[in-house]
Enzyme design. Structure first.
Site, PDB file in Angstrom:
ATOM      1  N   HIS A 282      34.303  50.869  33.224  1.00 43.11           N
ATOM      2  CA  HIS A 282      34.950  50.293  31.712  1.00 43.11           C
ATOM      3  C   HIS A 282      33.699  50.121  30.626  1.00 43.11           C
ATOM      4  O   HIS A 282      32.457  49.284  31.360  1.00 43.11           O
ATOM      5  CB  HIS A 282      35.350  48.951  31.999  1.00 43.11           C
ATOM      6  CG  HIS A 282      36.835  49.696  32.095  1.00 43.11           C
ATOM      7  ND1 HIS A 282      38.500  49.982  31.184  1.00 43.11           N
ATOM      8  CD2 HIS A 282      37.467  49.726  33.782  1.00 43.11           C
ATOM      9  CE1 HIS A 282      39.386  50.509  32.028  1.00 43.11           C
ATOM     10  NE2 HIS A 282      38.786  50.260  33.980  1.00 43.11           N
TER      11      HIS A 282
ATOM     12  N   TYR B 248      41.821  41.333  25.971  1.00 41.57           N
ATOM     13  CA  TYR B 248      42.124  39.613  25.998  1.00 41.57           C
ATOM     14  C   TYR B 248      42.404  39.056  24.726  1.00 41.57           C
ATOM     15  O   TYR B 248      41.495  39.457  23.560  1.00 41.57           O
ATOM     16  CB  TYR B 248      40.092  38.774  26.239  1.00 41.57           C
ATOM     17  CG  TYR B 248      39.678  38.914  27.055  1.00 41.57           C
ATOM     18  CD1 TYR B 248      39.443  40.393  27.088  1.00 41.57           C
ATOM     19  CD2 TYR B 248      39.886  38.120  28.602  1.00 41.57           C
ATOM     20  CE1 TYR B 248      39.019  40.542  29.096  1.00 41.57           C
ATOM     21  CE2 TYR B 248      39.242  37.860  29.360  1.00 41.57           C
ATOM     22  CZ  TYR B 248      38.620  39.461  30.250  1.00 41.57           C
ATOM     23  OH  TYR B 248      38.530  39.634  31.310  1.00 41.57           O
TER      24      TYR B 248
ATOM     25  N   PRO C 211      39.378  32.083  35.986  1.00 41.20           N
ATOM     26  CA  PRO C 211      38.868  32.960  36.197  1.00 41.20           C
ATOM     27  C   PRO C 211      38.358  34.199  34.487  1.00 41.20           C
ATOM     28  O   PRO C 211      38.117  35.444  34.784  1.00 41.20           O
ATOM     29  CB  PRO C 211      40.499  33.762  36.508  1.00 41.20           C
ATOM     30  CG  PRO C 211      41.374  32.722  35.998  1.00 41.20           C
ATOM     31  CD  PRO C 211      40.335  31.010  35.347  1.00 41.20           C
TER      32      PRO C 211
ATOM     33  N   LYS D 234      34.006  35.979  36.944  1.00 44.01           N
ATOM     34  CA  LYS D 234      32.734  35.488  37.376  1.00 44.01           C
ATOM     35  C   LYS D 234      33.013  35.235  38.659  1.00 44.01           C
ATOM     36  O   LYS D 234      31.820  35.404  40.023  1.00 44.01           O
ATOM     37  CB  LYS D 234      32.000  34.769  36.409  1.00 44.01           C
ATOM     38  CG  LYS D 234      31.611  35.026  35.030  1.00 44.01           C
ATOM     39  CD  LYS D 234      30.526  36.136  35.588  1.00 44.01           C
ATOM     40  CE  LYS D 234      29.969  36.488  34.620  1.00 44.01           C
ATOM     41  NZ  LYS D 234      30.247  38.139  34.524  1.00 44.01           N
TER      42      LYS D 234
ATOM     43  N   TYR E  45      29.175  39.153  30.207  1.00 43.81           N
ATOM     44  CA  TYR E  45      29.763  39.821  31.217  1.00 43.81           C
ATOM     45  C   TYR E  45      30.186  40.758  32.328  1.00 43.81           C
ATOM     46  O   TYR E  45      30.509  40.720  33.563  1.00 43.81           O
ATOM     47  CB  TYR E  45      31.252  40.383  30.082  1.00 43.81           C
ATOM     48  CG  TYR E  45      32.310  40.602  30.635  1.00 43.81           C
ATOM     49  CD1 TYR E  45      33.709  39.767  30.200  1.00 43.81           C
ATOM     50  CD2 TYR E  45      33.119  41.438  30.754  1.00 43.81           C
ATOM     51  CE1 TYR E  45      34.810  39.922  31.163  1.00 43.81           C
ATOM     52  CE2 TYR E  45      34.332  41.930  31.616  1.00 43.81           C
ATOM     53  CZ  TYR E  45      34.892  40.962  31.761  1.00 43.81           C
ATOM     54  OH  TYR E  45      36.391  41.147  32.171  1.00 43.81           O
TER      55      TYR E  45
HETATM   56  P1  FAD Z   1      37.599  33.644  48.882  1.00 41.01           P
HETATM   57  O1  FAD Z   1      38.181  34.671  48.771  1.00 41.01           O
HETATM   58  O2  FAD Z   1      38.310  32.505  49.264  1.00 41.01           O
HETATM   59  O3  FAD Z   1      37.276  33.233  51.426  1.00 41.01           O
HETATM   60  C1  FAD Z   1      37.665  31.920  52.135  1.00 41.01           C
HETATM   61  C2  FAD Z   1      38.303  33.049  53.745  1.00 41.01           C
HETATM   62  O4  FAD Z   1      37.842  31.939  54.569  1.00 41.01           O
HETATM   63  C3  FAD Z   1      39.625  32.751  53.510  1.00 41.01           C
HETATM   64  O5  FAD Z   1      40.037  34.355  54.016  1.00 41.01           O
HETATM   65  C4  FAD Z   1      39.986  31.771  53.886  1.00 41.01           C
HETATM   66  O6  FAD Z   1      41.347  32.402  54.696  1.00 41.01           O
HETATM   67  C5  FAD Z   1      39.360  31.176  54.191  1.00 41.01           C
HETATM   68  N1  FAD Z   1      39.504  30.480  55.127  1.00 41.01           N
HETATM   69  C6  FAD Z   1      39.533  29.266  54.961  1.00 41.01           C
HETATM   70  N2  FAD Z   1      39.195  28.005  55.686  1.00 41.01           N
HETATM   71  C7  FAD Z   1      38.437  28.132  56.428  1.00 41.01           C
HETATM   72  C8  FAD Z   1      38.979  27.359  57.597  1.00 41.01           C
HETATM   73  N3  FAD Z   1      38.646  26.670  57.950  1.00 41.01           N
HETATM   74  N4  FAD Z   1      38.208  28.165  58.963  1.00 41.01           N
HETATM   75  C9  FAD Z   1      38.238  29.894  58.440  1.00 41.01           C
HETATM   76  N5  FAD Z   1      38.817  30.288  57.749  1.00 41.01           N
HETATM   77  C10 FAD Z   1      38.921  29.700  57.003  1.00 41.01           C
HETATM   78  N6  FAD Z   1      38.282  35.176  39.845  1.00 41.01           N
HETATM   79  C11 FAD Z   1      38.354  36.529  38.749  1.00 41.01           C
HETATM   80  O7  FAD Z   1      37.624  36.093  38.968  1.00 41.01           O
HETATM   81  N7  FAD Z   1      39.474  36.725  38.775  1.00 41.01           N
HETATM   82  C12 FAD Z   1      40.917  36.173  38.722  1.00 41.01           C
HETATM   83  O8  FAD Z   1      41.612  37.025  38.869  1.00 41.01           O
HETATM   84  C13 FAD Z   1      40.875  35.696  40.566  1.00 41.01           C
HETATM   85  N8  FAD Z   1      41.981  35.186  40.753  1.00 41.01           N
HETATM   86  C14 FAD Z   1      42.231  34.524  42.105  1.00 41.01           C
HETATM   87  C15 FAD Z   1      43.206  33.974  42.531  1.00 41.01           C
HETATM   88  C16 FAD Z   1      43.668  33.469  43.267  1.00 41.01           C
HETATM   89  C17 FAD Z   1      45.217  32.805  43.033  1.00 41.01           C
HETATM   90  C18 FAD Z   1      42.722  32.811  43.561  1.00 41.01           C
HETATM   91  C19 FAD Z   1      42.425  31.320  44.791  1.00 41.01           C
HETATM   92  C20 FAD Z   1      41.069  33.116  43.144  1.00 41.01           C
HETATM   93  C21 FAD Z   1      41.057  34.002  41.829  1.00 41.01           C
HETATM   94  N9  FAD Z   1      39.902  34.582  42.048  1.00 41.01           N
HETATM   95  C22 FAD Z   1      39.493  34.714  40.283  1.00 41.01           C
HETATM   96  C23 FAD Z   1      38.955  33.779  42.040  1.00 41.01           C
HETATM   97  C24 FAD Z   1      38.040  34.502  43.321  1.00 41.01           C
HETATM   98  O9  FAD Z   1      38.949  35.465  43.914  1.00 41.01           O
HETATM   99  C25 FAD Z   1      37.138  34.152  44.547  1.00 41.01           C
HETATM  100  O10 FAD Z   1      36.608  33.878  43.833  1.00 41.01           O
HETATM  101  C26 FAD Z   1      36.979  35.190  45.297  1.00 41.01           C
HETATM  102  O11 FAD Z   1      37.948  35.120  45.860  1.00 41.01           O
HETATM  103  C27 FAD Z   1      35.333  34.137  46.385  1.00 41.01           C
HETATM  104  O12 FAD Z   1      35.057  34.846  47.637  1.00 41.01           O
HETATM  105  P2  FAD Z   1      35.027  33.910  48.942  1.00 41.01           P
HETATM  106  O13 FAD Z   1      35.110  35.297  49.875  1.00 41.01           O
HETATM  107  O14 FAD Z   1      34.473  33.188  48.476  1.00 41.01           O
HETATM  108  O15 FAD Z   1      36.475  33.079  48.795  1.00 41.01           O
HETATM  109  C1  DHB Z   2      41.046  40.327  36.064  1.00 40.20           C
HETATM  110  C2  DHB Z   2      40.889  38.897  36.092  1.00 40.20           C
HETATM  111  C3  DHB Z   2      40.240  38.470  35.160  1.00 40.20           C
HETATM  112  O1  DHB Z   2      39.997  37.119  35.258  1.00 40.20           O
HETATM  113  C4  DHB Z   2      39.437  38.725  34.134  1.00 40.20           C
HETATM  114  O2  DHB Z   2      38.552  38.027  33.425  1.00 40.20           O
HETATM  115  C5  DHB Z   2      39.828  39.677  34.470  1.00 40.20           C
HETATM  116  C6  DHB Z   2      40.356  40.827  35.027  1.00 40.20           C
HETATM  117  C7  DHB Z   2      42.359  41.166  36.681  1.00 40.20           C
HETATM  118  O3  DHB Z   2      42.789  40.282  37.873  1.00 40.20           O
HETATM  119  O4  DHB Z   2      42.208  42.436  36.743  1.00 40.20           O
END
Ligand code: FAD
Ligand code: DHB
Length: 391
Positions: free
Chosen positions: A76, A205, A296, A300, A386
């Site tokens: 995009h 947005y 979100p 980022k 962005y």
């Molecule tokens: P996570 O993806 O949270 O991974 C952590 C892992 O550790 C998980 O698999 C968990 O099960 C595991 N874990 C937890 N505790 C333990 C333990 N004690 N022992 C072993 N394993 C454990 N960001 C955006 O930019 N746009 C979005 O639309 C967006 N939507 C989101 C929706 C939700 C519901 C959430 C929670 C977050 C969202 N985010 C979004 C943020 C983005 O998904 C996260 O920043 C990203 O997942 C970070 O990755 P991570 O690997 O650091 O953490």
């Molecule tokens: C999506 C999530 C976001 O937080 C964003 O800023 C743009 C797109 C998505 O889930 O597609």
């Protein structure tokens, strides 16, 4: 202890941060064990972020993870900003020469797990009761029960805490050594995944007096949409009809209409900015959501997890292959510089696009959005942030 093993890096959490760290370490000949408390199928189905910055795509491609991303990811070159019934296209290519990709976090995780399988990476799924020990010594270790209930211990030179916001790694740093800076927002997002072709080429947005709405997508057949709702909102308050009706109002634009379809996932996402320091304590290092959360709106969260891991993998490579600790010593400050830029941008996009209960704040934010929509200079700055600051 039923099972005891040793590795170079014990990685707690198989989200995108932990899986990518294991992948990059493997490619530089460093061994790791990944420990995850959920099941593999749960990890592969979890719906979360959808936007990859240019830099994240470059990292995944260079790491040999680009095959499906190149085929199925959607590049995009901009976004639409909408204010009431005015809509403007903001061109990233013109603003900063970079793009973003729509490719779901779910797909990134599936690709990482497939690569781990192909390389024989050890991932212990469905562990329980894990605890980190002696993280401030040269002999840290993790104890847990495996999926069969056997007691296990993994000894490592370094423990990487990639277990997200609710994990055990951040709390393993003594409270007296930790500082937290955070901001709560009075709103949340209701997110849906719908089986319907996106009615737009680029993400929209939209700031509307009824609240913010975001039109995103996962593929040519699946749309991802979000609505600003009050913090603490219950998902049950939103029937599919109510969601489509509200989306139609918040995206109302002359001669344009939404595509509706079956809703296949629905959830409420809380919003906060949260930064915990330091990201290293002795031989425990944190990366991704275990150390920080952004709202979100700037897309980022996933990209920050990837950039932390790139810095961390480089630092561990220098440590293990050249006995050089300089990069691991500077990891917390290197990661924090990028993190605070993203924290500010996410806060800025969030407050500009969401409607507040405070009339003065609302006027300021609406004025800011009018300014961005009318200024090529402001648009170039938004585009630069962005699409992601260069590494
Ligand atoms: P996570 O993806 O949270 O991974 C952590 C892992 O550790 C998980 O698999 C968990 O099960 C595991 N874990 C937890 N505790 C333990 C333990 N004690 N022992 C072993 N394993 C454990 N960001 C955006 O930019 N746009 C979005 O639309 C967006 N939507 C989101 C929706 C939700 C519901 C959430 C929670 C977050 C969202 N985010 C979004 C943020 C983005 O998904 C996260 O920043 C990203 O997942 C970070 O990755 P991570 O690997 O650091 O953490
Ligand atoms: C999506 C999530 C976001 O937080 C964003 O800023 C743009 C797109 C998505 O889930 O597609």
């Amino acid at each position: 202890m039923d099972n005891r093993s040793r590795t170079q890096v014990a990685i707690v959490g198989a989200g995108p941060a932990g899986l990518l760290l294991a992948h990059l370490l493997r490619r530089s000949g460093i061994e790791s064990v990944v420990l995850e408390n959920r099941s593999r199928s749960y990890a592969e189905a979890r719906i979360r972020a959808g936007i990859l910055e240019q830099g994240s795509v470059d990292v995944l491609r260079a790491a040999g993870l680009g095959d499906r991303l190149n085929r199925e990811g959607m590049r995009h070159g901009g976004i639409y900003l909408q204010h009431g019934e005015r809509r403007t296209h903001l061109d990233f290519e013109a603003g900063c020469g970079r793009s973003v990709w729509v490719y779901g976090q779910t797909e990134v995780v599936k690709d990482l797990i497939a690569a781990a399988d192909a390389d024989g990476q050890r991932i212990d799924w469905e562990i329980s009761g894990d605890a980190l020990h002696d993280v401030d010594t040269d002999a840290p270790y993790v104890t847990y029960r495996d999926s069969d209930g056997a007691s296990c211990r993994v000894d490592a030179a370094v423990i990487a805490g990639t277990d997200g916001f609710h994990g055990i790694s951040r709390p393993a740093i003594p409270e007296a050594r930790r500082s937290v800076l955070e901001k709560e927002y009075p709103y949340a997002w209701l997110g849906i995944l719908a089986e319907t072709a996106p009615a737009t080429d680029d993400l929209i947005y939209s700031r509307n007096k009824r609240g913010f709405a975001l039109y995103s997508m996962r593929s040519r057949e699946v749309s991802r949409l979000y609505l600003q709702v009050p913090a603490g909102e219950k998902v049950d308050a939103w029937s599919d009809d109510r969601i489509w009706d509200e989306l139609a109002r918040r995206f109302a634009y002359d001669g344009w209409s939404l595509n509706t379809g079956p809703v296949i996932d629905k959830s409420v996402l809380p919003m906060r900015s949260f930064v915990s320091a330091p990201m290293r304590h002795g031989n425990l290092v944190l990366a991704g959501d275990s150390a920080h959360i952004v709202p979100p709106t700037g897309a980022k969260g996933l990209n920050l997890a990837i950039s932390d891991v790139v810095l961390l993998a480089r630092a561990l490579h220098a440590k293990f292959t050249a006995n050089d600790d300089r990069l691991i010593d500077s990891y917390p400050s290197d990661a924090a510089a990028r993190l605070w830029r993203a924290t500010h941008f996410s806060y800025w996009m969030t407050t500009m696009m969401h409607v507040s209960d405070d009339a003065f704040t609302n006027e300021l934010q609406a004025s800011q959005l009018r300014y961005v929509m009318g200024s090529e200079i402001a648009q170039a700055s938004l585009a630069e942030n962005y699409t992601g600051m260069p590494y």
